[in-house]
Design an enzyme around this catalytic site. Structure first.
Site, PDB file in Angstrom:
ATOM      1  N   HIS A  18      19.498  56.012 -13.246  1.00  0.00           N
ATOM      2  CA  HIS A  18      18.142  56.148 -13.789  1.00  0.00           C
ATOM      3  C   HIS A  18      17.284  57.009 -12.855  1.00  0.00           C
ATOM      4  O   HIS A  18      16.530  57.862 -13.293  1.00  0.00           O
ATOM      5  CB  HIS A  18      17.462  54.771 -13.928  1.00  0.00           C
ATOM      6  CG  HIS A  18      18.097  53.855 -14.919  1.00  0.00           C
ATOM      7  ND1 HIS A  18      18.557  52.611 -14.581  1.00  0.00           N
ATOM      8  CD2 HIS A  18      18.337  53.994 -16.247  1.00  0.00           C
ATOM      9  CE1 HIS A  18      19.047  52.008 -15.657  1.00  0.00           C
ATOM     10  NE2 HIS A  18      18.928  52.828 -16.674  1.00  0.00           N
ATOM     11  N   SER A 129      23.673  49.437 -15.921  1.00  0.00           N
ATOM     12  CA  SER A 129      23.126  48.223 -15.299  1.00  0.00           C
ATOM     13  C   SER A 129      24.125  47.074 -15.418  1.00  0.00           C
ATOM     14  O   SER A 129      24.272  46.278 -14.489  1.00  0.00           O
ATOM     15  CB  SER A 129      21.796  47.853 -15.959  1.00  0.00           C
ATOM     16  OG  SER A 129      20.902  48.929 -15.848  1.00  0.00           O
TER      17      SER A 129
HETATM   18  N1  COA Z   1      22.067  56.000 -15.430  1.00  0.00           N
HETATM   19  C1  COA Z   1      22.619  54.807 -15.423  1.00  0.00           C
HETATM   20  N2  COA Z   1      22.606  53.985 -16.467  1.00  0.00           N
HETATM   21  C2  COA Z   1      21.977  54.400 -17.540  1.00  0.00           C
HETATM   22  C3  COA Z   1      21.353  55.641 -17.621  1.00  0.00           C
HETATM   23  C4  COA Z   1      21.424  56.466 -16.491  1.00  0.00           C
HETATM   24  N3  COA Z   1      20.890  57.664 -16.459  1.00  0.00           N
HETATM   25  N4  COA Z   1      20.807  55.771 -18.833  1.00  0.00           N
HETATM   26  C5  COA Z   1      21.078  54.646 -19.488  1.00  0.00           C
HETATM   27  N5  COA Z   1      21.796  53.816 -18.698  1.00  0.00           N
HETATM   28  C6  COA Z   1      22.356  52.528 -19.054  1.00  0.00           C
HETATM   29  C7  COA Z   1      21.473  51.387 -18.733  1.00  0.00           C
HETATM   30  O1  COA Z   1      21.711  50.909 -17.445  1.00  0.00           O
HETATM   31  C8  COA Z   1      21.885  50.402 -19.799  1.00  0.00           C
HETATM   32  O2  COA Z   1      23.015  49.718 -19.383  1.00  0.00           O
HETATM   33  P1  COA Z   1      23.365  48.281 -19.933  1.00  0.00           P
HETATM   34  O3  COA Z   1      23.524  48.389 -21.411  1.00  0.00           O
HETATM   35  O4  COA Z   1      24.603  47.979 -19.215  1.00  0.00           O
HETATM   36  O5  COA Z   1      22.228  47.376 -19.570  1.00  0.00           O
HETATM   37  C9  COA Z   1      22.250  51.264 -20.983  1.00  0.00           C
HETATM   38  O6  COA Z   1      22.522  52.529 -20.443  1.00  0.00           O
HETATM   39  C10 COA Z   1      21.162  51.428 -21.987  1.00  0.00           C
HETATM   40  O7  COA Z   1      19.988  51.266 -21.313  1.00  0.00           O
HETATM   41  P2  COA Z   1      18.557  51.828 -21.549  1.00  0.00           P
HETATM   42  O8  COA Z   1      18.521  53.287 -21.404  1.00  0.00           O
HETATM   43  O9  COA Z   1      17.690  51.034 -20.656  1.00  0.00           O
HETATM   44  O10 COA Z   1      18.291  51.558 -23.039  1.00  0.00           O
HETATM   45  P3  COA Z   1      18.152  50.190 -23.735  1.00  0.00           P
HETATM   46  O11 COA Z   1      19.070  50.226 -24.884  1.00  0.00           O
HETATM   47  O12 COA Z   1      18.278  49.052 -22.829  1.00  0.00           O
HETATM   48  O13 COA Z   1      16.674  50.269 -24.179  1.00  0.00           O
HETATM   49  C11 COA Z   1      14.863  51.117 -25.492  1.00  0.00           C
HETATM   50  C12 COA Z   1      16.283  51.311 -25.051  1.00  0.00           C
HETATM   51  C13 COA Z   1      14.015  50.913 -24.272  1.00  0.00           C
HETATM   52  C14 COA Z   1      14.394  52.333 -26.188  1.00  0.00           C
HETATM   53  C15 COA Z   1      14.818  50.013 -26.505  1.00  0.00           C
HETATM   54  O14 COA Z   1      15.686  48.987 -26.229  1.00  0.00           O
HETATM   55  C16 COA Z   1      13.446  49.460 -26.813  1.00  0.00           C
HETATM   56  O15 COA Z   1      12.401  50.015 -26.643  1.00  0.00           O
HETATM   57  N6  COA Z   1      13.490  48.292 -27.345  1.00  0.00           N
HETATM   58  C17 COA Z   1      12.333  47.716 -27.962  1.00  0.00           C
HETATM   59  C18 COA Z   1      12.545  47.634 -29.484  1.00  0.00           C
HETATM   60  C19 COA Z   1      12.694  49.000 -30.104  1.00  0.00           C
HETATM   61  O16 COA Z   1      11.742  49.750 -30.231  1.00  0.00           O
HETATM   62  N7  COA Z   1      13.917  49.314 -30.516  1.00  0.00           N
HETATM   63  C20 COA Z   1      14.213  50.625 -31.089  1.00  0.00           C
HETATM   64  C21 COA Z   1      13.995  50.696 -32.562  1.00  0.00           C
HETATM   65  S1  COA Z   1      14.964  49.564 -33.462  1.00  0.00           S
END
Ligand code: COA
Length: 161
Positions: A18, A129
Site C-alpha cells: 500500500h 494484508s
Molecule cells: N499492496 C498490498 N496489498 C494490496 C495492495 C497493494 N498495493 N492493494 C490491495 N492490496 C490487498 C489488501 O491488502 C487486501 O488484502 P486482503 O484481502 O488480504 O485483506 C486486498 O488487496 C484488497 O484490499 P483493499 O484494496 O483494501 O480493498 P478492499 O476490498 O478491502 O476494500 C473498498 C475496497 C475500500 C473500496 C471497499 O471495500 C469499500 O469501500 N467498502 C465499503 C462498501 C462499498 O462501497 N463497496 C463497494 C460497492 S458494493
C-alpha cells in the site's frame, strides 16, 4: 480539484505494498486522501481506529497525504467529501474481476467517479494484508512486509488472542 485523489482500502493492516502506491501517488497528485473503510463484512483483525492510527503513523512524512475513515458505501463518502478520482492498486489478474465490478458499481451509483489503477512495484506484487496476518499467526517473517510500527501492533494483537 482535479489533482486531488482518494485511495480507499480496508488496510487491515497497511502493508509496504500500500505504501508503495501511496508514495508514488503523492508524487503525481497535489493531495492524496487515504480513506480507511470500516468494512465490517471483512471482519477486520484491527478496529477502524487502530487501522487509522497505523496508517497515520506510516505516512507521517508525506506532507500532501491525509488520512480519513468512512463507514458505509465508498460512493457516499466520495460525494460527502466532493472528491471523485479514486486510485486502486492492481496486483494480479485475480484483482481485475473485483476491481472491474467495483468500478462499474461506483460509476452506476455516482457517475462523476473515475478510477485510476496503479501496478505495484514487482517487490510487492504478492503481498496482501491477509498474507501478512497469516505469517504473523504462524511466526513467519511478517515484519519484512509492513512498517516497523505496524509490525509491533501486529505482534501485540496476535499475542492478545
Ligand atoms: N499492496 C498490498 N496489498 C494490496 C495492495 C497493494 N498495493 N492493494 C490491495 N492490496 C490487498 C489488501 O491488502 C487486501 O488484502 P486482503 O484481502 O488480504 O485483506 C486486498 O488487496 C484488497 O484490499 P483493499 O484494496 O483494501 O480493498 P478492499 O476490498 O478491502 O476494500 C473498498 C475496497 C475500500 C473500496 C471497499 O471495500 C469499500 O469501500 N467498502 C465499503 C462498501 C462499498 O462501497 N463497496 C463497494 C460497492 S458494493
Amino acid at each position: 480539484m482535479k489533482n486531488k485523489v482518494v485511495y480507499p482500502g480496508t488496510f487491515d493492516p497497511i502493508t509496504n505494498g500500500h505504501l508503495d502506491i501511496i508514495k508514488r501517488a503523492s508524487k503525481m497528485f497535489d493531495e492524496v486522501i487515504v480513506a480507511v473503510a470500516e468494512n465490517k463484512h471483512k471482519k477486520p483483525l484491527f478496529t477502524l481506529e487502530e487501522r487509522v492510527i497505523m496508517v497515520k503513523n506510516s505516512l507521517k512524512n508525506l506532507k500532501n497525504v491525509k488520512v480519513d475513515s468512512y463507514k458505509g458505501l465508498l460512493v457516499n463518502y466520495l460525494k460527502k467529501i466532493k472528491r471523485f478520482i479514486v486510485i486502486r492498486g492492481l496486483r494480479a489478474f485475480s484483482d481485475f474481476e473485483y476491481e472491474f465490478q467495483l468500478n462499474l458499481i461506483n460509476k452506476r451509483l455516482g457517475n462523476h467517479i473515475e478510477m485510476i489503477y496503479m501496478m505495484p512495484d514487482e517487490t510487492y506484487l504478492y503481498i496482501s494484508s491477509s498474507a501478512v496476518k497469516e505469517l504473523a499467526y504462524h511466526n513467519g517473517p511478517y515484519n519484512k512486509f509492513v512498517p516497523l510500527f505496524v509490525s509491533k501492533k501486529l505482534k501485540e494483537k496476535i499475542k492478545s488472542y
